[in-house]
Design a protein around this motif. Sequence first.
Motif, PDB file in Angstrom:
ATOM      1  N   UNK A  24      21.876 -35.445  97.387  1.00  0.00           N
ATOM      2  CA  UNK A  24      20.838 -36.024  97.781  1.00  0.00           C
ATOM      3  C   UNK A  24      19.681 -36.640  96.711  1.00  0.00           C
ATOM      4  N   UNK A  25      20.077 -37.415  96.086  1.00  0.00           N
ATOM      5  CA  UNK A  25      19.287 -38.318  95.516  1.00  0.00           C
ATOM      6  C   UNK A  25      19.390 -39.620  95.907  1.00  0.00           C
ATOM      7  N   UNK A  26      20.290 -39.854  96.573  1.00  0.00           N
ATOM      8  CA  UNK A  26      20.519 -41.205  97.435  1.00  0.00           C
ATOM      9  C   UNK A  26      19.285 -40.810  98.206  1.00  0.00           C
ATOM     10  N   UNK A  27      18.642 -42.565  98.467  1.00  0.00           N
ATOM     11  CA  UNK A  27      17.356 -42.504  99.338  1.00  0.00           C
ATOM     12  C   UNK A  27      17.861 -43.360 100.435  1.00  0.00           C
ATOM     13  N   UNK A  28      19.233 -43.432 100.579  1.00  0.00           N
ATOM     14  CA  UNK A  28      19.784 -44.430 101.849  1.00  0.00           C
ATOM     15  C   UNK A  28      21.031 -43.084 102.613  1.00  0.00           C
ATOM     16  N   UNK A  29      20.908 -41.698 102.560  1.00  0.00           N
ATOM     17  CA  UNK A  29      21.804 -41.474 102.912  1.00  0.00           C
ATOM     18  C   UNK A  29      22.417 -41.704 103.824  1.00  0.00           C
ATOM     19  N   UNK A  30      24.271 -41.780 103.844  1.00  0.00           N
ATOM     20  CA  UNK A  30      24.723 -42.428 104.743  1.00  0.00           C
ATOM     21  C   UNK A  30      25.193 -40.960 105.888  1.00  0.00           C
ATOM     22  N   UNK A  31      24.842 -39.588 105.435  1.00  0.00           N
ATOM     23  CA  UNK A  31      24.203 -39.086 105.939  1.00  0.00           C
ATOM     24  C   UNK A  31      22.772 -38.369 106.941  1.00  0.00           C
ATOM     25  N   UNK A  32      22.184 -39.004 106.752  1.00  0.00           N
ATOM     26  CA  UNK A  32      20.881 -39.205 107.509  1.00  0.00           C
ATOM     27  C   UNK A  32      20.863 -39.855 108.356  1.00  0.00           C
ATOM     28  N   UNK A  33      21.489 -41.822 108.149  1.00  0.00           N
ATOM     29  CA  UNK A  33      21.320 -42.648 109.724  1.00  0.00           C
ATOM     30  C   UNK A  33      21.950 -41.901 110.528  1.00  0.00           C
ATOM     31  N   UNK A 121      25.033 -46.487  95.204  1.00  0.00           N
ATOM     32  CA  UNK A 121      26.300 -45.717  94.807  1.00  0.00           C
ATOM     33  C   UNK A 121      26.367 -46.396  94.210  1.00  0.00           C
ATOM     34  N   UNK A 122      26.967 -47.818  93.883  1.00  0.00           N
ATOM     35  CA  UNK A 122      27.784 -48.897  93.562  1.00  0.00           C
ATOM     36  C   UNK A 122      26.751 -49.117  91.909  1.00  0.00           C
ATOM     37  N   UNK A 123      27.686 -49.427  90.903  1.00  0.00           N
ATOM     38  CA  UNK A 123      26.704 -49.873  89.570  1.00  0.00           C
ATOM     39  C   UNK A 123      28.244 -50.290  88.600  1.00  0.00           C
ATOM     40  N   UNK A 124      27.024 -50.828  87.623  1.00  0.00           N
ATOM     41  CA  UNK A 124      28.668 -51.600  86.272  1.00  0.00           C
ATOM     42  C   UNK A 124      28.720 -50.559  84.994  1.00  0.00           C
ATOM     43  N   UNK A 125      27.498 -49.443  85.869  1.00  0.00           N
ATOM     44  CA  UNK A 125      27.303 -48.544  84.435  1.00  0.00           C
ATOM     45  C   UNK A 125      27.843 -46.988  84.892  1.00  0.00           C
ATOM     46  N   UNK A 126      28.147 -46.245  85.934  1.00  0.00           N
ATOM     47  CA  UNK A 126      28.047 -44.936  85.886  1.00  0.00           C
ATOM     48  C   UNK A 126      28.968 -45.153  87.520  1.00  0.00           C
TER      49      UNK A 126
END
Length: 232
Positions: A24-33, A121-126
Motif C-alpha cells: 500500500x506504500x507503493x506510489x506506482x502500484x502495478x495493481x493500479x496501472x 521496490x528495488x534497492x540495495x538496502x531492503x
Amino acid sequence: MLFSKVVFLDAKDHAHLRWQCLNSQCLSSCCFIPDRTFIVLEEIYRLSKHFPVVITVEVDEQQREERLLCAYLRLKEDKRGCLYLKDGVGCAIEEEKPYTCRQYPFLIEGGYLAFDLTCPGFSESQGTPLWKGQTINPHLEERFFTYSLKLQEGKAQTQDFINTLFDLNLIVGARLTYENIEVSFNMVQEERLIDLPKDVLRELSSKGYLRAIYAHLNSLQNWEKLIKRCIT
C-alpha cells in the motif's frame, strides 16, 4: 508505464540489488496501472471465475495488429485499481491471479532474465537479494520466473486458439449496458459456434478449445462486477 524500464539481470551489475513489494506504500502500484492484462490459454478456466476474458485486437504505431486474450481487471474509469485489490490485504485472489501479475516485476525477455525498474521496490538496502553468488535467488526463481516461463510456453497455443476463432469467423463485436455504463468488447458468437460442422466441433473439443470458448462466454457475466465496483 509498466515495463518501460526493462533491464537484463547481471550478476556483476546487480550483485547487491534487492527487491520487496511496497504494497500500500507503493506510489506506482502495478495493481493500479493496467485495466487489463494478456493471459495464456491455460489460465482462462481459472480466471474466468473472476474477470471478463475477451479477445482484443491492438494496433501499434506501425499499424500492425496483435490479437490477444485478455482479462479485464477494472474499467478505465475506475481509478481504484484491480477489482481484487483490498486495503490492508493486497490481492484477494493471490493464488489465482494472472501469471502476468505473479511474475511482476520480473520477466523473461528474449530468453533472458530481466526486471522492470519502473517498480520502486528495488534497492540495495531492503528486501530479498536477487542473487545468491552467481545464481538467481531460488526464492525469486520459484515465486516469479516460474510464471514468466509459463507465459512464454503458452504463447503459441494461445495464438493458435485466437487465430482459429477468427479463421472460423466466430468473433463479433459486442456491447453490454448496465446502470447506464456501456462496455464494448469482442466475443465468440455462440450461434455461429453451434452451426459449425460436427467434424470442426470435434476438432475444437479435442484441442480443448471448446471448453475454453465456454469459459470465455461464462466470464462475460463478470463485466457486471467491474461496473458495480466503478459506480459505488
